[in-house]
Design a protein around this motif. Structure first.
Motif, mmCIF file in Angstrom:
data_model
loop_
_atom_site.group_PDB
_atom_site.id
_atom_site.type_symbol
_atom_site.label_atom_id
_atom_site.label_comp_id
_atom_site.label_asym_id
_atom_site.label_seq_id
_atom_site.Cartn_x
_atom_site.Cartn_y
_atom_site.Cartn_z
ATOM 1 N N ARG A 15 0.809 -1.223 0.000
ATOM 2 C CA ARG A 15 0.000 0.000 0.000
ATOM 3 C C ARG A 15 0.839 1.268 0.000
ATOM 4 N NH1 ARG A 15 -4.840 -0.411 4.109
ATOM 5 N NH2 ARG A 15 -5.681 1.251 2.822
ATOM 6 N N PHE B 100 -1.214 -4.790 2.771
ATOM 7 C CA PHE B 100 -2.456 -5.356 3.286
ATOM 8 C C PHE B 100 -2.184 -6.596 4.135
ATOM 9 C CE2 PHE B 100 -4.265 -2.971 -0.320
ATOM 10 C CZ PHE B 100 -5.329 -2.352 0.321
ATOM 11 N N ASN C 16 -2.183 -6.013 11.781
ATOM 12 C CA ASN C 16 -3.346 -5.485 11.073
ATOM 13 C C ASN C 16 -2.903 -4.999 9.704
ATOM 14 O OD1 ASN C 16 -5.463 -5.479 13.228
ATOM 15 N ND2 ASN C 16 -3.954 -4.168 14.238
ATOM 16 N N SER C 17 -3.843 -4.814 8.816
ATOM 17 C CA SER C 17 -3.537 -4.263 7.506
ATOM 18 C C SER C 17 -2.930 -2.873 7.688
ATOM 19 C CB SER C 17 -4.825 -4.177 6.680
ATOM 20 O OG SER C 17 -4.556 -3.686 5.399
ATOM 21 N N SER D 298 -1.598 0.898 6.348
ATOM 22 C CA SER D 298 -2.026 1.877 5.358
ATOM 23 C C SER D 298 -0.933 2.825 4.889
ATOM 24 C CB SER D 298 -3.201 2.691 5.899
ATOM 25 O OG SER D 298 -2.844 3.315 7.113
ATOM 26 N N THR D 299 0.000 3.169 5.758
ATOM 27 C CA THR D 299 1.022 4.132 5.351
ATOM 28 C C THR D 299 2.284 3.964 6.211
ATOM 29 O OG1 THR D 299 1.404 6.471 4.793
ATOM 30 C CG2 THR D 299 0.250 6.020 6.854
ATOM 31 N N THR E 18 -1.921 1.519 10.989
ATOM 32 C CA THR E 18 -2.803 0.410 10.620
ATOM 33 C C THR E 18 -4.148 0.962 10.165
ATOM 34 O OG1 THR E 18 -3.749 0.154 12.825
ATOM 35 C CG2 THR E 18 -1.715 -1.062 12.366
ATOM 36 N N ASP E 19 -4.907 0.115 9.488
ATOM 37 C CA ASP E 19 -6.249 0.506 9.054
ATOM 38 C C ASP E 19 -7.177 0.781 10.224
ATOM 39 O OD1 ASP E 19 -5.651 0.449 6.396
ATOM 40 O OD2 ASP E 19 -6.628 -1.462 5.976
ATOM 41 N N CYS E 20 -6.895 0.163 11.382
ATOM 42 C CA CYS E 20 -7.768 0.393 12.542
ATOM 43 C C CYS E 20 -7.340 1.631 13.335
ATOM 44 C CB CYS E 20 -7.844 -0.847 13.421
ATOM 45 S SG CYS E 20 -6.289 -1.405 14.086
ATOM 46 N N GLY E 21 -6.382 2.396 12.819
ATOM 47 C CA GLY E 21 -6.035 3.674 13.413
ATOM 48 C C GLY E 21 -4.891 3.671 14.399
#
Length: 154
Positions: free
Chosen positions: A52, A69, A101-102, A104-105, A120-123
């Protein structure tokens, strides 16, 4: 001419004639030669799902930080990996951080060469020191605005 087998998610220049792209779960080093882009090396054994985000270190351009991901973050020494590919060796120079977790950046700290952060995608925000030998490299994990694990070495 280079053919990429997956869409490009990220791109950065290694030098005036070489660039790296994250395409699918691959990191691909491309080289401009006589007006054409040619594949120099394809690194496909790291991520098990699409990448990603990818960043090159401002301190050491051959150090590539990638997240995907698959919930994994890799720091890859591109010089060593490309040299191994060109000499038909399969040895990979990459270190792994599992976030669970997945992702994101990712980002390198512009002032501290050994500190990186991922989200992570969950923040959750993870900040860790690349010098640590523990594969989990748990530095600091921030959930909903509070520190929940350790601290990052300076």
């Amino acid at each position: 001419v280079a053919h990429l087998d997956a869409p490009v998610a990220c791109i950065d220049w290694l030098s005036g004639t070489e660039l790296i792209v994250a395409n699918g779960s691959n990191l691909t080093v491309l080289q401009m030669h006589d007006g054409e882009m040619r594949e120099r090396a394809k690194i496909s054994e790291l991520h098990s799902d699409s990448i990603r985000d990818m960043k090159l270190s401002t301190f050491k351009r051959e150090s590539c930080l990638s997240v995907g991901f698959d919930g994994q973050c890799y720091i890859t020494d591109l010089d060593k990996v490309v040299s191994a590919r060109l000499s038909s060796r399969t040895h990979s120079e990459a270190s792994l951080y599992r976030a669970g977790n997945s992702l994101s950046t990712a980002a390198w700290n512009p002032n501290l060469a050994n500190q990186v952060s991922i989200a992570t995608d969950c923040g959750h925000l993870h900040v860790f020191d690349t010098r640590l030998s523990n594969p989990d490299r748990r530095g600091m994990v921030i959930k909903t605005g509070k520190q929940v694990r350790g601290r990052v070495p300076a």
